[in-house]
Design a protein around this motif. Sequence first.
Motif, PDB file in Angstrom:
ATOM      1  N   MET A  34      -3.102   8.940   3.233  1.00 53.54           N
ATOM      2  CA  MET A  34      -1.862   8.342   2.836  1.00 53.54           C
ATOM      3  C   MET A  34      -2.197   6.972   2.258  1.00 53.54           C
ATOM      4  SD  MET A  34       1.589   7.983   5.173  1.00 53.54           S
ATOM      5  CE  MET A  34       1.341   9.555   5.947  1.00 53.54           C
ATOM      6  N   VAL A  35      -1.578   6.632   1.118  1.00 53.94           N
ATOM      7  CA  VAL A  35      -1.792   5.339   0.475  1.00 53.94           C
ATOM      8  C   VAL A  35      -0.483   4.844  -0.139  1.00 53.94           C
ATOM      9  CG1 VAL A  35      -4.226   5.739  -0.077  1.00 53.94           C
ATOM     10  CG2 VAL A  35      -2.479   6.349  -1.737  1.00 53.94           C
ATOM     11  N   ILE A  36      -0.365   3.534  -0.242  1.00 55.03           N
ATOM     12  CA  ILE A  36       0.753   2.951  -0.982  1.00 55.03           C
ATOM     13  C   ILE A  36       0.357   2.958  -2.443  1.00 55.03           C
ATOM     14  CG2 ILE A  36       2.097   0.864  -1.416  1.00 55.03           C
ATOM     15  CD1 ILE A  36       1.722   0.159   1.552  1.00 55.03           C
ATOM     16  N   TYR A  65       8.440   0.728  -0.915  1.00 54.00           N
ATOM     17  CA  TYR A  65       7.067   1.131  -1.202  1.00 54.00           C
ATOM     18  C   TYR A  65       7.010   2.611  -1.567  1.00 54.00           C
ATOM     19  CZ  TYR A  65       5.694  -3.199   1.107  1.00 54.00           C
ATOM     20  OH  TYR A  65       5.542  -4.515   1.458  1.00 54.00           O
ATOM     21  N   VAL A 104       4.858   5.734  -1.439  1.00 53.08           N
ATOM     22  CA  VAL A 104       3.726   6.190  -0.643  1.00 53.08           C
ATOM     23  C   VAL A 104       3.305   7.582  -1.099  1.00 53.08           C
ATOM     24  CG1 VAL A 104       2.926   6.701   1.700  1.00 53.08           C
ATOM     25  CG2 VAL A 104       4.543   4.840   1.324  1.00 53.08           C
ATOM     26  N   CYS A 155       1.048  10.862  -0.029  1.00 52.94           N
ATOM     27  CA  CYS A 155       0.441  11.527   1.126  1.00 52.94           C
ATOM     28  C   CYS A 155      -0.295  12.758   0.629  1.00 52.94           C
ATOM     29  CB  CYS A 155       1.526  11.932   2.126  1.00 52.94           C
ATOM     30  SG  CYS A 155       0.870  12.810   3.563  1.00 52.94           S
ATOM     31  N   GLU A 168       0.624   7.235   9.573  1.00 49.93           N
ATOM     32  CA  GLU A 168      -0.417   6.243   9.296  1.00 49.93           C
ATOM     33  C   GLU A 168       0.122   4.890   9.717  1.00 49.93           C
ATOM     34  OE1 GLU A 168      -4.121   5.231   8.269  1.00 49.93           O
ATOM     35  OE2 GLU A 168      -3.414   7.178   7.588  1.00 49.93           O
ATOM     36  N   ALA A 209       1.119   1.199   9.313  1.00 50.80           N
ATOM     37  CA  ALA A 209       1.548   0.430   8.148  1.00 50.80           C
ATOM     38  C   ALA A 209       0.555  -0.680   7.816  1.00 50.80           C
ATOM     39  CB  ALA A 209       2.939  -0.146   8.382  1.00 50.80           C
ATOM     40  N   GLU A 247      -2.661  -0.651   8.048  1.00 51.24           N
ATOM     41  CA  GLU A 247      -3.781  -0.085   7.301  1.00 51.24           C
ATOM     42  C   GLU A 247      -3.387   0.224   5.863  1.00 51.24           C
ATOM     43  OE1 GLU A 247      -5.635   3.159   9.340  1.00 51.24           O
ATOM     44  OE2 GLU A 247      -5.829   2.000  11.184  1.00 51.24           O
ATOM     45  N   LEU A 248      -2.176   0.744   5.677  1.00 50.97           N
ATOM     46  CA  LEU A 248      -1.704   1.049   4.329  1.00 50.97           C
ATOM     47  C   LEU A 248      -1.586  -0.215   3.487  1.00 50.97           C
ATOM     48  CD1 LEU A 248       1.119   3.656   5.074  1.00 50.97           C
ATOM     49  CD2 LEU A 248      -1.164   4.102   4.170  1.00 50.97           C
ATOM     50  N   ASP A 298      -5.104  -1.750   2.661  1.00 53.68           N
ATOM     51  CA  ASP A 298      -5.769  -0.984   1.601  1.00 53.68           C
ATOM     52  C   ASP A 298      -5.113  -1.237   0.248  1.00 53.68           C
ATOM     53  OD1 ASP A 298      -7.525   0.067   3.429  1.00 53.68           O
ATOM     54  OD2 ASP A 298      -6.472   1.988   3.615  1.00 53.68           O
ATOM     55  N   PHE A 299      -3.787  -1.311   0.213  1.00 50.11           N
ATOM     56  CA  PHE A 299      -3.057  -1.533  -1.035  1.00 50.11           C
ATOM     57  C   PHE A 299      -3.434  -2.871  -1.658  1.00 50.11           C
ATOM     58  CE2 PHE A 299       0.814  -3.189  -3.205  1.00 50.11           C
ATOM     59  CZ  PHE A 299       0.859  -2.285  -4.247  1.00 50.11           C
TER      60      PHE A 299
END
Length: 59
Positions: free
Chosen positions: A1-3, A11, A13, A15, A42, A44, A46-47, A50-51
């Motif tokens: 999962m990423v933003i 946001y 997202v 997945c 996931e 938040a 960490e997301l 990473d973003f």
Amino acid sequence: MVIDAKLPEGYVVLCDERDEMHSFLVASLGVSVECPHCGSTELATELVTDFYLTDQKAA
């Protein structure tokens, strides 16, 4: 999962859990984010980390 993006509405997202790609909008981030399609979660923090780290590398 990423933003994928930050919009005024929230946001975006992405997945890619469980061999499928889903996208959804989260108005605000809580402690964790849950995909409404597959139920994956996931943290938040960490997301967001990473973003913004990915954004800094691209600049």
